[in-house]
Design a protein around this motif. Structure first.
Motif, PDB file in Angstrom:
ATOM      1  N   PHE A 282      43.834  29.694  27.260  1.00 41.51           N
ATOM      2  CA  PHE A 282      44.937  29.855  28.208  1.00 41.51           C
ATOM      3  C   PHE A 282      45.001  28.684  29.197  1.00 41.51           C
ATOM      4  O   PHE A 282      46.063  28.299  29.650  1.00 41.51           O
ATOM      5  N   TYR A 283      43.815  28.151  29.553  1.00 40.78           N
ATOM      6  CA  TYR A 283      43.785  27.122  30.607  1.00 40.78           C
ATOM      7  C   TYR A 283      43.125  25.817  30.176  1.00 40.78           C
ATOM      8  O   TYR A 283      43.139  24.838  30.926  1.00 40.78           O
ATOM      9  N   TRP A 314      53.715  22.471  33.917  1.00 39.08           N
ATOM     10  CA  TRP A 314      53.016  23.484  33.111  1.00 39.08           C
ATOM     11  C   TRP A 314      51.551  23.542  33.526  1.00 39.08           C
ATOM     12  O   TRP A 314      50.982  24.617  33.691  1.00 39.08           O
ATOM     13  N   ARG A 315      50.965  22.369  33.722  1.00 38.32           N
ATOM     14  CA  ARG A 315      49.555  22.329  34.126  1.00 38.32           C
ATOM     15  C   ARG A 315      49.353  23.023  35.473  1.00 38.32           C
ATOM     16  O   ARG A 315      48.454  23.849  35.634  1.00 38.32           O
ATOM     17  N   GLY A 317      51.273  25.176  36.953  1.00 42.32           N
ATOM     18  CA  GLY A 317      51.559  26.610  36.832  1.00 42.32           C
ATOM     19  C   GLY A 317      50.390  27.357  36.212  1.00 42.32           C
ATOM     20  O   GLY A 317      50.048  28.472  36.627  1.00 42.32           O
ATOM     21  N   THR A 318      49.772  26.740  35.224  1.00 47.75           N
ATOM     22  CA  THR A 318      48.645  27.389  34.560  1.00 47.75           C
ATOM     23  C   THR A 318      47.459  27.504  35.499  1.00 47.75           C
ATOM     24  O   THR A 318      46.806  28.542  35.591  1.00 47.75           O
ATOM     25  N   SER A 320      47.469  27.658  38.631  1.00 45.01           N
ATOM     26  CA  SER A 320      47.690  28.561  39.771  1.00 45.01           C
ATOM     27  C   SER A 320      48.072  29.965  39.282  1.00 45.01           C
ATOM     28  O   SER A 320      48.466  30.822  40.078  1.00 45.01           O
ATOM     29  N   ASN A 321      47.944  30.188  37.971  1.00 44.78           N
ATOM     30  CA  ASN A 321      48.277  31.509  37.432  1.00 44.78           C
ATOM     31  C   ASN A 321      47.308  32.546  37.995  1.00 44.78           C
ATOM     32  O   ASN A 321      46.099  32.343  37.980  1.00 44.78           O
ATOM     33  N   PRO A 322      47.834  33.660  38.515  1.00 42.30           N
ATOM     34  CA  PRO A 322      46.947  34.688  39.088  1.00 42.30           C
ATOM     35  C   PRO A 322      45.925  35.234  38.075  1.00 42.30           C
ATOM     36  O   PRO A 322      44.901  35.797  38.476  1.00 42.30           O
ATOM     37  N   ALA A 323      46.224  35.064  36.788  1.00 41.14           N
ATOM     38  CA  ALA A 323      45.296  35.582  35.774  1.00 41.14           C
ATOM     39  C   ALA A 323      44.124  34.638  35.510  1.00 41.14           C
ATOM     40  O   ALA A 323      43.180  35.014  34.807  1.00 41.14           O
ATOM     41  N   LEU A 324      44.176  33.436  36.090  1.00 41.33           N
ATOM     42  CA  LEU A 324      43.136  32.441  35.781  1.00 41.33           C
ATOM     43  C   LEU A 324      41.708  32.954  36.027  1.00 41.33           C
ATOM     44  O   LEU A 324      40.846  32.794  35.161  1.00 41.33           O
ATOM     45  N   TRP A 327      40.768  35.190  33.152  1.00 41.75           N
ATOM     46  CA  TRP A 327      40.500  34.458  31.903  1.00 41.75           C
ATOM     47  C   TRP A 327      39.095  33.852  31.937  1.00 41.75           C
ATOM     48  O   TRP A 327      38.350  33.923  30.975  1.00 41.75           O
TER      49      TRP A 327
END
Ligand SMILES: [Zn+2]
Length: 445
Positions: A282-283, A314-315, A317-318, A320-324, A327
């Motif tokens: 994902f990251y 995209w980078r 956003g990924t 800073s994705n709350p799901a990071l 993951w």
């Protein structure tokens, strides 16, 4: 441009092209002067006949076929992936419309070019699967050998994610329906039965009812098929193993496995495919954009996917994705659990769950998975053994996974021994499938 670059550039063209898959050359009669990966000893010759290793010895007499001197290079058995999905993705798009002969033939060619000579597509297969499987076996399609689990079993109004059509997924509401669907799969020729039982970390409201997965497992076993279960949580893994599931399609990722769970896996003689790279994917490319420049990836990356992964937005956003954090935590838990299971003597099998979404890139994901198994604490020899003969054994395939007389001539040629350093697998010089060199064929345009 060296041979490695050539191979992966050609793979890139095939990946992009969509028209033609890998193309095989004439069969080789003898590979001379090769060192067998994972084994000490001097170089030997491999005599290949009818797609198999017919003889291994020093200075075999000349044959009437094509002989090739490999000058002491290493030859490894092809990798065997017990968890992937074919025909789900093209570029950055996902959907049932990509389950086409052309797209799947191209993907099987890519897997083979990366040395993944056998794959199992665990679910989301339409009826077209069986024609493609036949074509791979007759040589009409050149690429990785293909096994599968027909459509797979999901949950009404539940997992797995909804892009799969009813032609790709059963969602039985009753035990009777579940049993009928299993029989239908087996009649069509399913090698395995696949089920998804969890809620995808809250993305779905319902999990599969235990009465349904018990019926699926029982009916599959009546038909002589192993059941692979998609799991995430320890409690689901425990429950589905108690119900008789044979293979966990993923590692446990919510918390550490305990001794009771280890004992259960051993008692059931169950195997686990950790798919360590699943959560990392994902990251990974956002954190390590330099990977896009490495030969093993750069040549084979679809242009649309490259554009996405190279896009700073995209980078950002990924990252800073709350799901990071989840993951990363799942990735760490998975690695620790895989190592714990392995140390305790539980069988691990190899697979990267490549192909169901764009970020899990066929071929690259399998190479990454080998490195991650080592990162988790396995030795390179253990990781390679799992990815070859270990997974062959879990899949019930007695004809591959080792360099031995009688085995399929599915071979990877390498400049060094991957059983000593798995990163060597990124430096593939040639792949043979059934004794023929796999050559990715660029598209005409
Ligand atoms: Zn999967």
């Amino acid at each position: 441009m060296d041979r490695r670059t050539l191979l992966f550039s050609a793979g890139a063209a095939a990946l992009v092209g969509g028209g033609a898959a890998a193309q095989a050359s004439e069969p080789i009669a003898t590979l001379r002067n090769v060192r067998i990966a994972g084994q000490a000893g001097e170089a030997v010759d491999l005599r290949l006949r009818d797609g198999r290793i017919a003889q291994i010895g020093r200075s075999l007499p000349a044959s009437d076929g094509q002989d090739l001197d490999l000058g002491g290079k290493f030859v490894s058995p092809g990798l065997i992936s017990a968890h992937c999905h074919i025909g789900s993705v093209q570029g950055v798009s996902v959907g049932a419309q990509f389950y086409t002969r052309e797209n799947i033939a191209r993907q099987l060619g890519v897997y083979a070019a990366y040395g993944v000579t056998t794959v199992a597509s665990f679910g989301l297969n339409t009826d077209l699967f069986y024609a493609i499987q036949r074509d791979v076996r007759t040589g009409a399609i050149q690429g990785a050998d293909l096994f599968g689990a027909d459509r797979g079993f999901g949950v009404p109004n539940g997992g797995p994610p909804a892009q799969a059509t009813s032609a790709q997924l059963f969602r039985p509401a009753t035990e009777a329906e579940a049993r009928a669907n299993v029989r239908e799969s087996i009649e069509r020729g399913a090698d395995f039965i696949k089920l998804w039982l969890d809620d995808f970390q809250g993305a779905h409201l319902v999990k599969m009812d235990p009465s349904i997965y018990r019926a699926i497992i029982d009916e599959a076993h009546r038909g002589g098929r192993k059941v692979i279960a998609h799991v995430y949580y320890l409690e689901d893994a425990r429950a589905v193993l108690e119900a008789g599931a044979d293979i966990l399609g993923h590692g446990v990722r919510d918390r550490p496995v305990d001794q009771a769970f280890i004992d259960l896996m051993k008692r059931r003689k169950a195997a686990c495919i950790p798919t360590l790279g699943l959560d990392e994917a994902f990251y990974l490319f956002a954190e390590q954009p330099e990977l896009l420049q490495t030969p093993v990836l750069s040549g084979a990356l679809d242009p649309a996917l490259r554009a996405q992964l190279s896009n700073p937005q995209w980078r950002a956003g990924t990252l800073s994705n709350p799901a990071l954090p989840q993951w990363k935590a799942a990735f760490a838990t998975n690695k620790a659990n895989a190592a714990a299971l392995h140390r305790a003597g539980v069988t691990l099998a190899f697979g990267a769950d490549s192909g169901p979404m764009p970020l899990r890139i066929p071929g690259f994901a399998e190479h990454r998975e080998l490195a991650l198994l080592v990162e988790a604490g396995l030795s390179p020899r253990e990781a390679m053994t799992i990815a070859t003969e270990g997974t062959a054994s879990v899949m019930g395939l007695a004809d591959r996974g080792r360099i031995q007389t009688g085995m399929l001539a599915d071979l990877i040629v390498l400049p060094a021994d991957p059983f000593a350093d798995v990163r060597t697998i990124d430096r593939i010089e040639a792949v043979y499938r059934l004794g023929r060199r796999v050559v990715a064929k660029p598209r005409a345009s």
